[in-house]
Design a protein around this motif. Sequence first.
Motif, PDB file in Angstrom:
ATOM      1  N   GLU A  50       0.850  -1.497  -0.071  1.00  0.00           N
ATOM      2  CA  GLU A  50       0.008   0.056   0.010  1.00  0.00           C
ATOM      3  C   GLU A  50       0.576   1.133   0.175  1.00  0.00           C
ATOM      4  O   GLU A  50       0.378   2.263  -0.209  1.00  0.00           O
ATOM      5  CB  GLU A  50      -1.068  -0.120   1.078  1.00  0.00           C
ATOM      6  N   ASN A  51       2.330   1.131   0.351  1.00  0.00           N
ATOM      7  CA  ASN A  51       3.151   2.113   0.305  1.00  0.00           C
ATOM      8  C   ASN A  51       3.409   2.628  -1.262  1.00  0.00           C
ATOM      9  O   ASN A  51       4.095   3.830  -1.369  1.00  0.00           O
ATOM     10  CB  ASN A  51       4.302   1.946   1.271  1.00  0.00           C
ATOM     11  N   TRP A  52       3.192   1.905  -2.065  1.00  0.00           N
ATOM     12  CA  TRP A  52       3.572   2.051  -3.487  1.00  0.00           C
ATOM     13  C   TRP A  52       2.783   3.433  -3.941  1.00  0.00           C
ATOM     14  O   TRP A  52       1.756   3.524  -3.604  1.00  0.00           O
ATOM     15  CB  TRP A  52       3.049   1.156  -4.581  1.00  0.00           C
ATOM     16  N   THR A  53       3.758   4.350  -4.671  1.00  0.00           N
ATOM     17  CA  THR A  53       3.149   5.701  -4.857  1.00  0.00           C
ATOM     18  C   THR A  53       2.198   5.790  -5.885  1.00  0.00           C
ATOM     19  O   THR A  53       1.334   6.391  -5.743  1.00  0.00           O
ATOM     20  CB  THR A  53       4.551   6.564  -5.411  1.00  0.00           C
ATOM     21  N   VAL A  54       1.977   4.712  -6.877  1.00  0.00           N
ATOM     22  CA  VAL A  54       0.794   4.489  -7.813  1.00  0.00           C
ATOM     23  C   VAL A  54      -0.275   4.517  -7.038  1.00  0.00           C
ATOM     24  O   VAL A  54      -1.342   5.165  -7.319  1.00  0.00           O
ATOM     25  CB  VAL A  54       1.119   3.582  -8.835  1.00  0.00           C
ATOM     26  N   PHE A  55      -0.404   3.639  -6.165  1.00  0.00           N
ATOM     27  CA  PHE A  55      -1.848   3.243  -5.166  1.00  0.00           C
ATOM     28  C   PHE A  55      -1.878   4.365  -4.287  1.00  0.00           C
ATOM     29  O   PHE A  55      -3.243   4.452  -3.993  1.00  0.00           O
ATOM     30  CB  PHE A  55      -1.717   2.045  -4.661  1.00  0.00           C
ATOM     31  N   GLN A  56      -0.999   5.098  -3.756  1.00  0.00           N
ATOM     32  CA  GLN A  56      -1.207   6.205  -3.004  1.00  0.00           C
ATOM     33  C   GLN A  56      -1.778   7.438  -3.835  1.00  0.00           C
ATOM     34  O   GLN A  56      -2.906   8.072  -3.306  1.00  0.00           O
ATOM     35  CB  GLN A  56       0.162   6.789  -2.369  1.00  0.00           C
ATOM     36  N   GLU A  57      -1.406   7.710  -4.869  1.00  0.00           N
ATOM     37  CA  GLU A  57      -2.005   8.466  -6.036  1.00  0.00           C
ATOM     38  C   GLU A  57      -3.590   8.358  -6.126  1.00  0.00           C
ATOM     39  O   GLU A  57      -4.294   9.225  -6.362  1.00  0.00           O
ATOM     40  CB  GLU A  57      -1.165   8.735  -7.218  1.00  0.00           C
ATOM     41  N   ALA A  58      -3.602   6.886  -6.347  1.00  0.00           N
ATOM     42  CA  ALA A  58      -5.162   6.580  -6.641  1.00  0.00           C
ATOM     43  C   ALA A  58      -6.003   6.657  -5.614  1.00  0.00           C
ATOM     44  O   ALA A  58      -7.345   7.029  -5.533  1.00  0.00           O
ATOM     45  CB  ALA A  58      -5.055   4.934  -7.059  1.00  0.00           C
ATOM     46  N   PHE A  59      -5.418   6.516  -4.178  1.00  0.00           N
ATOM     47  CA  PHE A  59      -6.182   6.748  -3.058  1.00  0.00           C
ATOM     48  C   PHE A  59      -6.614   8.425  -3.129  1.00  0.00           C
ATOM     49  O   PHE A  59      -7.799   8.672  -2.462  1.00  0.00           O
ATOM     50  CB  PHE A  59      -5.577   6.351  -1.975  1.00  0.00           C
ATOM     51  N   LYS A  60      -5.711   9.157  -3.170  1.00  0.00           N
ATOM     52  CA  LYS A  60      -5.847  10.525  -3.255  1.00  0.00           C
ATOM     53  C   LYS A  60      -7.103  10.875  -4.280  1.00  0.00           C
ATOM     54  O   LYS A  60      -8.000  11.917  -4.181  1.00  0.00           O
ATOM     55  CB  LYS A  60      -4.598  11.439  -3.963  1.00  0.00           C
ATOM     56  N   VAL A 399      12.872  -0.120 -11.166  1.00  0.00           N
ATOM     57  CA  VAL A 399      12.233   1.026 -10.475  1.00  0.00           C
ATOM     58  C   VAL A 399      10.876   1.303 -10.683  1.00  0.00           C
ATOM     59  O   VAL A 399      10.070   1.590  -9.617  1.00  0.00           O
ATOM     60  CB  VAL A 399      12.894   2.275 -11.189  1.00  0.00           C
ATOM     61  N   LEU A 400      10.279   0.962 -11.977  1.00  0.00           N
ATOM     62  CA  LEU A 400       8.762   1.044 -12.050  1.00  0.00           C
ATOM     63  C   LEU A 400       8.068   0.256 -11.349  1.00  0.00           C
ATOM     64  O   LEU A 400       7.085   0.680 -10.572  1.00  0.00           O
ATOM     65  CB  LEU A 400       8.331   0.867 -13.363  1.00  0.00           C
ATOM     66  N   ARG A 401       8.541  -1.126 -11.252  1.00  0.00           N
ATOM     67  CA  ARG A 401       7.823  -1.991 -10.312  1.00  0.00           C
ATOM     68  C   ARG A 401       7.809  -1.674  -8.778  1.00  0.00           C
ATOM     69  O   ARG A 401       6.907  -2.064  -7.936  1.00  0.00           O
ATOM     70  CB  ARG A 401       8.160  -3.411 -10.592  1.00  0.00           C
ATOM     71  N   ASP A 402       8.899  -1.038  -8.272  1.00  0.00           N
ATOM     72  CA  ASP A 402       9.030  -0.728  -7.109  1.00  0.00           C
ATOM     73  C   ASP A 402       8.030   0.339  -6.713  1.00  0.00           C
ATOM     74  O   ASP A 402       7.932   0.614  -5.291  1.00  0.00           O
ATOM     75  CB  ASP A 402      10.464  -0.238  -6.655  1.00  0.00           C
ATOM     76  N   LYS A 403       7.470   1.337  -7.384  1.00  0.00           N
ATOM     77  CA  LYS A 403       6.725   2.193  -7.409  1.00  0.00           C
ATOM     78  C   LYS A 403       5.122   1.569  -7.710  1.00  0.00           C
ATOM     79  O   LYS A 403       4.135   2.347  -7.524  1.00  0.00           O
ATOM     80  CB  LYS A 403       6.806   3.429  -8.307  1.00  0.00           C
ATOM     81  N   GLY A 404       4.823   0.382  -7.942  1.00  0.00           N
ATOM     82  CA  GLY A 404       3.496  -0.285  -8.252  1.00  0.00           C
ATOM     83  C   GLY A 404       3.185  -0.098  -9.721  1.00  0.00           C
ATOM     84  O   GLY A 404       2.063  -0.428 -10.002  1.00  0.00           O
ATOM     85  N   ILE A 405       4.101   0.319 -10.648  1.00  0.00           N
ATOM     86  CA  ILE A 405       3.574   0.615 -12.049  1.00  0.00           C
ATOM     87  C   ILE A 405       3.743  -0.963 -12.605  1.00  0.00           C
ATOM     88  O   ILE A 405       4.893  -1.542 -12.351  1.00  0.00           O
ATOM     89  CB  ILE A 405       4.634   1.583 -12.735  1.00  0.00           C
TER      90      ILE A 405
END
Length: 516
Positions: A50-60, A399-405
Motif C-alpha cells: 500500500e506504500n507504492w506511490t501509484v496506489f497512494q495517488e489512486a487513493f488521493k 524502479v517502475l515495479r518498486d513504485k507499483g507501476i
Amino acid sequence: MEGVMNKKIGLLLLVGGLLQRGVLANEHKISEKPLELSILAIQNGKTYDENWTVFQEAFKDTNVKLKSYSSKNLTDEIQAFNLAVSSGNLPDIISLAYPEKLESLGMDGGIVPLNDLINKHAPNIKAFFEKYPRYKMDAVAADGNIYFIPDYYDWYNMRAAQGVFIRKDWLDKLGLKTPKTMDELYEVMVAFKTKDPNGNGKADEIPYFERSVEFADKELVGMFGAEIGFYVDENGKVKFGPTTERFKEAMPQVIKWYKEGLIDPEIFTRGFQARDYMLRNDLGGVTFDWFASTASYNEDKELKDKVKDFEFVAIAPPEYKGKSYAPDARTTYLGGWGISATCKDPVAAIKYFDYWFSEKGYELSNWGIENDTFVKEENGKKKFTDTVMKADGKTPLQVLRDKGIQFRIGALQDYEYEKAWGNPKASEWAEMYMQNGYIVDPMPTLKYTKEENRKIQKINSQLNMAVKEMNQKWILGAVDFNKTYDEFLNRLNEIGLKEAIDINQKSYDRFINSSN
C-alpha cells in the motif's frame, strides 16, 4: 457602479473557476469518507504494498485505499489463493495470474458476476468493451458471466514478444549472409559449428541454444510452421499440432540438427542461465528469445570487453515453404482481478476498477506520477525521468515495479511505456515482426464449464506429458521418429484426444460468440 459590477463579475468568474477545478479534482472520488478494501495480490513474488506511490495517488483520487490481505512473507500467489479459499475468509478483491481459478470460484459463488455492476457503475470499462470486442471476449466465462477484469497487454499495438537472434559478428567473420530460408539457416549453423567463428581453435561453438526448457521443442518445430499443442486453423477448426503433416515434416529436421551437433546437447537441461552462459563465453550462435532482454547484451560493457565485435541481432524468421513463422507471441492478457462475494462494498469496488480505465488511471498504471517518474514533452509524448532511467543498481523496470507501476490489476498496458524504457533496437525489431506478419498468434485462452474443465484438465495433463516425453526422446535420438510416430498417435487417442478437441471446439465457438 460599473466598477462594482466588474468586480462582481470577476468574483463570479473566479468562484466558477474554483468550482470547476473542484469538480475536476473530485471527478474520480468514489466515497465521501475514506474506504478501505482488502486485496490479495502477489506478482512475481511481490505482495501488494500500500506504500507504492501509484496506489497512494489512486487513493488521493478515489478515496479508496487497498490494504494487503496476505503477509509480505507469503510470496506464492497460488498458495495464498488456496489458503484464502479454504479459510472461507476471502478478501474484498482477488488478483491472480490464473483466470480459470477466478472463474471457477465465481461459478461456485465466491466471486461476484460483474455484468450488471459494469453496466450500472463502470462507464469506462463498458466503453472499453464496446470499443474492443476482443478484449470483452477474454473476460466472459463459459456461463456468460464476467467474473474478473483482465490485465490486458496492448495487444493491438504489439503482439511480438520474441524473435530469432543471430551472431552478426560471426556471420561477418565467416563472410556469410543473413539466412533468408530455413535451408540457409541450416548452412549457416553448419559453418558456425565447423569454421571456428569464435577463433579459439576449438570446435566448441553451439550453433543453436535455448534458455527456456518449456518452449525449446515448441520453438524448434515452430520455425517450420508446426505446433505442439492445440491451435485453430484458418477455418476456425481446433487441431492438435503433433497429429498434423507439418509436424511430421518439422520434427525430422530438428532431429537432424541435433544429431549433427547444431543444437545445444543440453537444450533440455541447461535451463534459464543458458543465454548468459552461451553469450558471455562466446559459444552460442542462434536463439529464439525475448527482444528487449536479448538486445540488452549488445550494450553489456563487460561482455563487449571480453568478446570483441560482439553483435547479436534479431532477423526475420527464415522462410519455410515461402512463409516466416515466429512461434511465440503475446497473449491478449495475463490474469486479472475480481470482486469476492464477501466484499463489503461491491459498487465501490467496481467503481475503483473503472478508475483504472479512466484517462488518469491509464496513465498512472503505465507511467506513474507526472514529474516524478515521467514528464510530457511539448508534443505530448511521455518519457521516463532520470529517476527511472538512471537509478543506481536497478534497471528501469525494477524502479517502475518498486513504485507499483505495471503491477497486476485489471487495466490496459500502454506499449509506449515499454518502448520508453526498453532498448530502441528491441522495439524496432518487434515492430518489424508485427508489420511483416511473422507472428503466429496463439489460440485464445478458452473458457470451460465446470464439467468441461474437469475433463479437459485430466486429458490435457496427460497429453502434455506424452508430447513432451516423445519430443525429447525423438530429438535426443533415444527412439526412432518414423518407427514410433504411429504408436505415439495411438497413445494420444487412448488418452482422449478426440474428446479434448471436441471440448475445445465448443469452447472456442462460445468464445467467438461471447462479445454479443
